[in-house]
Write a protein that holds these residues in place. Structure first.
Motif, PDB file in Angstrom:
ATOM      1  N   ARG A 157       1.375 -15.526  -4.854  1.00  0.00           N
ATOM      2  CA  ARG A 157       1.164 -16.051  -6.260  1.00  0.00           C
ATOM      3  C   ARG A 157       0.504 -15.809  -7.103  1.00  0.00           C
ATOM      4  O   ARG A 157       0.437 -15.818  -8.490  1.00  0.00           O
ATOM      5  N   ALA A 158      -1.276 -15.667  -6.717  1.00  0.00           N
ATOM      6  CA  ALA A 158      -2.219 -15.957  -7.883  1.00  0.00           C
ATOM      7  C   ALA A 158      -1.768 -14.117  -8.165  1.00  0.00           C
ATOM      8  O   ALA A 158      -3.148 -13.672  -9.232  1.00  0.00           O
ATOM      9  N   SER A 159      -1.649 -12.736  -7.419  1.00  0.00           N
ATOM     10  CA  SER A 159      -2.587 -12.148  -7.774  1.00  0.00           C
ATOM     11  C   SER A 159      -1.621 -10.887  -8.927  1.00  0.00           C
ATOM     12  O   SER A 159       0.357 -11.372  -8.444  1.00  0.00           O
ATOM     13  N   SER A 160      -1.711 -10.230  -9.901  1.00  0.00           N
ATOM     14  CA  SER A 160      -0.673  -9.044  -9.747  1.00  0.00           C
ATOM     15  C   SER A 160      -0.462  -7.783  -9.218  1.00  0.00           C
ATOM     16  O   SER A 160      -1.437  -7.198  -7.909  1.00  0.00           O
ATOM     17  N   LEU A 161      -0.002  -7.509  -8.516  1.00  0.00           N
ATOM     18  CA  LEU A 161       1.156  -7.249  -7.385  1.00  0.00           C
ATOM     19  C   LEU A 161       1.693  -5.313  -7.535  1.00  0.00           C
ATOM     20  O   LEU A 161       2.131  -5.287  -8.436  1.00  0.00           O
ATOM     21  N   PHE A 162       1.145  -4.394  -6.891  1.00  0.00           N
ATOM     22  CA  PHE A 162       1.652  -3.452  -6.802  1.00  0.00           C
ATOM     23  C   PHE A 162       1.520  -2.473  -5.274  1.00  0.00           C
ATOM     24  O   PHE A 162       0.916  -2.805  -4.660  1.00  0.00           O
ATOM     25  N   VAL A 163       2.847  -1.932  -5.603  1.00  0.00           N
ATOM     26  CA  VAL A 163       3.419  -0.996  -4.387  1.00  0.00           C
ATOM     27  C   VAL A 163       4.110  -0.255  -4.485  1.00  0.00           C
ATOM     28  O   VAL A 163       3.610   0.364  -5.670  1.00  0.00           O
ATOM     29  N   GLU A 164       4.530   1.175  -3.298  1.00  0.00           N
ATOM     30  CA  GLU A 164       4.493   1.693  -3.105  1.00  0.00           C
ATOM     31  C   GLU A 164       5.425   2.398  -3.633  1.00  0.00           C
ATOM     32  O   GLU A 164       5.708   3.462  -4.520  1.00  0.00           O
ATOM     33  N   TRP A 165       6.632   1.302  -3.556  1.00  0.00           N
ATOM     34  CA  TRP A 165       7.785   2.108  -4.026  1.00  0.00           C
ATOM     35  C   TRP A 165       9.128   1.071  -4.666  1.00  0.00           C
ATOM     36  O   TRP A 165       8.022   0.014  -3.735  1.00  0.00           O
ATOM     37  N   PRO A 166      10.093   0.505  -4.594  1.00  0.00           N
ATOM     38  CA  PRO A 166      10.409  -0.896  -5.047  1.00  0.00           C
ATOM     39  C   PRO A 166      11.141  -1.391  -3.852  1.00  0.00           C
ATOM     40  O   PRO A 166      11.415  -2.058  -3.572  1.00  0.00           O
ATOM     41  N   GLY A 167      11.145  -0.495  -2.161  1.00  0.00           N
ATOM     42  CA  GLY A 167      12.232  -1.062  -1.484  1.00  0.00           C
ATOM     43  C   GLY A 167      11.165  -1.932  -0.612  1.00  0.00           C
ATOM     44  O   GLY A 167      11.149  -2.861  -0.286  1.00  0.00           O
ATOM     45  N   ALA A 168       9.529  -2.054  -1.365  1.00  0.00           N
ATOM     46  CA  ALA A 168       8.857  -2.830  -0.584  1.00  0.00           C
ATOM     47  C   ALA A 168       9.500  -4.109  -0.898  1.00  0.00           C
ATOM     48  O   ALA A 168       9.037  -5.608  -0.260  1.00  0.00           O
ATOM     49  N   VAL A 169      10.591  -4.579  -1.776  1.00  0.00           N
ATOM     50  CA  VAL A 169      10.847  -5.973  -1.793  1.00  0.00           C
ATOM     51  C   VAL A 169      11.498  -5.930  -1.933  1.00  0.00           C
ATOM     52  O   VAL A 169      12.154  -7.363  -1.689  1.00  0.00           O
ATOM     53  N   THR A 170      12.501  -4.753  -2.360  1.00  0.00           N
ATOM     54  CA  THR A 170      14.271  -4.999  -2.241  1.00  0.00           C
ATOM     55  C   THR A 170      14.347  -4.727  -0.726  1.00  0.00           C
ATOM     56  O   THR A 170      15.849  -5.190  -0.576  1.00  0.00           O
ATOM     57  N   GLU A 171      13.621  -4.205   0.152  1.00  0.00           N
ATOM     58  CA  GLU A 171      14.622  -4.105   1.325  1.00  0.00           C
ATOM     59  C   GLU A 171      14.243  -5.063   2.344  1.00  0.00           C
ATOM     60  O   GLU A 171      12.789  -5.688   2.744  1.00  0.00           O
ATOM     61  N   ALA A 172      14.704  -5.401   3.815  1.00  0.00           N
ATOM     62  CA  ALA A 172      13.742  -5.934   4.462  1.00  0.00           C
ATOM     63  C   ALA A 172      13.907  -4.850   5.216  1.00  0.00           C
ATOM     64  O   ALA A 172      13.205  -3.733   5.573  1.00  0.00           O
ATOM     65  N   PRO A 173      12.641  -5.499   5.858  1.00  0.00           N
ATOM     66  CA  PRO A 173      11.356  -4.853   7.067  1.00  0.00           C
ATOM     67  C   PRO A 173      12.294  -4.132   8.429  1.00  0.00           C
ATOM     68  O   PRO A 173      13.171  -5.061   9.139  1.00  0.00           O
ATOM     69  N   PRO A 174      12.584  -3.277   8.839  1.00  0.00           N
ATOM     70  CA  PRO A 174      10.362  -2.382   8.943  1.00  0.00           C
ATOM     71  C   PRO A 174      10.651  -1.598   7.275  1.00  0.00           C
ATOM     72  O   PRO A 174       9.295  -1.677   7.035  1.00  0.00           O
ATOM     73  N   ALA A 175      11.184  -1.630   6.121  1.00  0.00           N
ATOM     74  CA  ALA A 175      11.854  -0.809   5.139  1.00  0.00           C
ATOM     75  C   ALA A 175      10.631  -1.473   4.372  1.00  0.00           C
ATOM     76  O   ALA A 175       9.872  -0.796   3.492  1.00  0.00           O
ATOM     77  N   GLY A 176      11.040  -2.986   3.926  1.00  0.00           N
ATOM     78  CA  GLY A 176      10.083  -4.160   2.930  1.00  0.00           C
ATOM     79  C   GLY A 176       9.128  -4.420   3.569  1.00  0.00           C
ATOM     80  O   GLY A 176       9.009  -4.232   5.092  1.00  0.00           O
ATOM     81  N   ALA A 177       8.315  -5.424   3.017  1.00  0.00           N
ATOM     82  CA  ALA A 177       7.050  -5.787   3.371  1.00  0.00           C
ATOM     83  C   ALA A 177       7.517  -7.387   3.645  1.00  0.00           C
ATOM     84  O   ALA A 177       8.614  -8.048   2.637  1.00  0.00           O
ATOM     85  N   TRP A 178       7.120  -7.509   4.763  1.00  0.00           N
ATOM     86  CA  TRP A 178       6.810  -9.219   4.693  1.00  0.00           C
ATOM     87  C   TRP A 178       6.811  -9.909   4.591  1.00  0.00           C
ATOM     88  O   TRP A 178       7.608 -11.575   3.295  1.00  0.00           O
ATOM     89  N   GLU A 179       5.791  -9.913   3.369  1.00  0.00           N
ATOM     90  CA  GLU A 179       4.866 -11.022   2.868  1.00  0.00           C
ATOM     91  C   GLU A 179       5.737 -10.494   1.330  1.00  0.00           C
ATOM     92  O   GLU A 179       5.777 -11.999   0.347  1.00  0.00           O
TER      93      GLU A 179
END
Length: 318
Positions: free
Chosen positions: A233-255
């Motif tokens: 919540r406190a951070s500016s977030l950056f990822v490698e690809w959109p699926g880090a957010v939109t995909e369920a693990p193990p493709a996406g990130a738990w957090e």
């Protein structure tokens, strides 16, 4: 580009794969791959996995223009090693992008370690404050060692290793003759940059420990979150690809499962100059890595080229 080396598949063992993947060359290739991801030029489906009672077997094929065509089969099993750490074992196959002919097979653990550390380093160089001098690596396994290797090449970088077992951190620092060792909390509290490289299933980094203006890179957490919700919540977030957010693990990130995709910037866009990245010296920046096939392609392309140039590996007919 078609391969002129003739028939046969080049096979590299673990040490040969490591020797064929120098960090500076992998870092340059990873930057190319991340920018290609941001531009939408990469072909790579979300990672799929078959689960056993003790772990998973993931499949990650990808194509990156200028780098090539590769596929990784990797098993991820928790606490599989003698030291109690999780293990990533498998193979990476590199192909001729014009003919589809297999060119090389190499060790997946070595490829994963160097490409992940290179990706976290590329993100750090793009997002951390320019005056960042104290670097904390959280973890003592294969990925932590790879990340320390990148930090060791940075002039005037002060390193501290943090772990749930401070004794293990002390042994690693002594073995590598690099930096000091302490608890995770103490390491994080004094760091300008934190690299979190663990197999933990529970948060090991908390927002209350992070100094304003710090940069956090989280590359572990295959089975659970590495940092708490307050950090996100406190951070500016950056990822490698959109699926880090939109995909369920193990493709996406738990957090990131409940994160608005609009809140996640692509690190490739920062590297490409299309996103400003850090906006202030007090901003907390967060890079969450899930791994991406484009990064395996980047490292495999380097390893194949270097192995051929230096006569590494053996040729087999497959």
């Amino acid at each position: 580009m078609a391969d002129p080396a003739g028939s046969g598949v080049l096979v590299l063992d673990r040490e040969q794969t490591r020797a064929a993947a120098p960090p500076d060359a992998v870092l340059a290739a990873v930057r190319t791959a991340l920018i290609a991801v941001g531009r939408g030029d990469v072909s790579a489906p979300p990672r799929v996995a078959a689960h056993s009672a003790h772990g998973l077997l993931g499949a990650m094929p990808g194509y990156v223009p200028r780098l090539g065509l590769s596929a990784k089969l990797v098993s991820v099993f928790g606490a599989g090693g003698a030291d109690g750490h999780g293990a990533h074992r498998g193979i990476v196959a590199h192909f001729d992008a014009e003919t589809g002919r297999p060119l090389a097979v190499m060790d997946a653990e070595a490829i994963t370690a160097v490409r992940t550390a290179a990706t976290a380093t590329a993100a750090m160089l793009a997002l951390a404050r320019q005056d960042a001098a104290r670097f904390a690596v959280i973890g003592t396994g294969t990925q932590a060692r790879a990340q320390i290797g990148f930090i060791a090449s940075m002039e005037s970088a002060e390193l501290v290793v943090g772990a749930r077992d401070p004794g293990r951190a002390e042994r690693l620092a002594a073995e590598l003759s690099r930096g000091s060792a302490t608890s995770i909390e103490a390491a994080v509290k004094t760091a300008d940059v934190v690299f979190c490289c663990t197999s933990s299933r529970q948060p090991v980094v908390r927002r209350s420990w992070l100094a304003d203006g710090a940069h956090l890179s989280s590359v572990g957490g295959s089975d659970g979150p590495e940092f708490d919700a307050e950090t996100l919540r406190a951070s500016s977030l950056f990822v490698e690809w959109p699926g880090a957010v939109t995909e369920a693990p193990p493709a996406g990130a738990w957090e990131l499962q409940d994160t608005d995709p609009a809140d996640a910037g692509l690190i490739g866009d920062v590297l490409d100059g299309r996103h400003p990245g850090r906006r202030s010296a007090t901003e907390l920046t967060l890079f969450k890595s899930t791994g991406h096939a484009a990064l395996d392609v980047a490292a495999a392309s380097v390893a194949y080229r270097q192995a051929r140039e230096h006569g590494l590996g053996i040729k087999v007919n497959l």
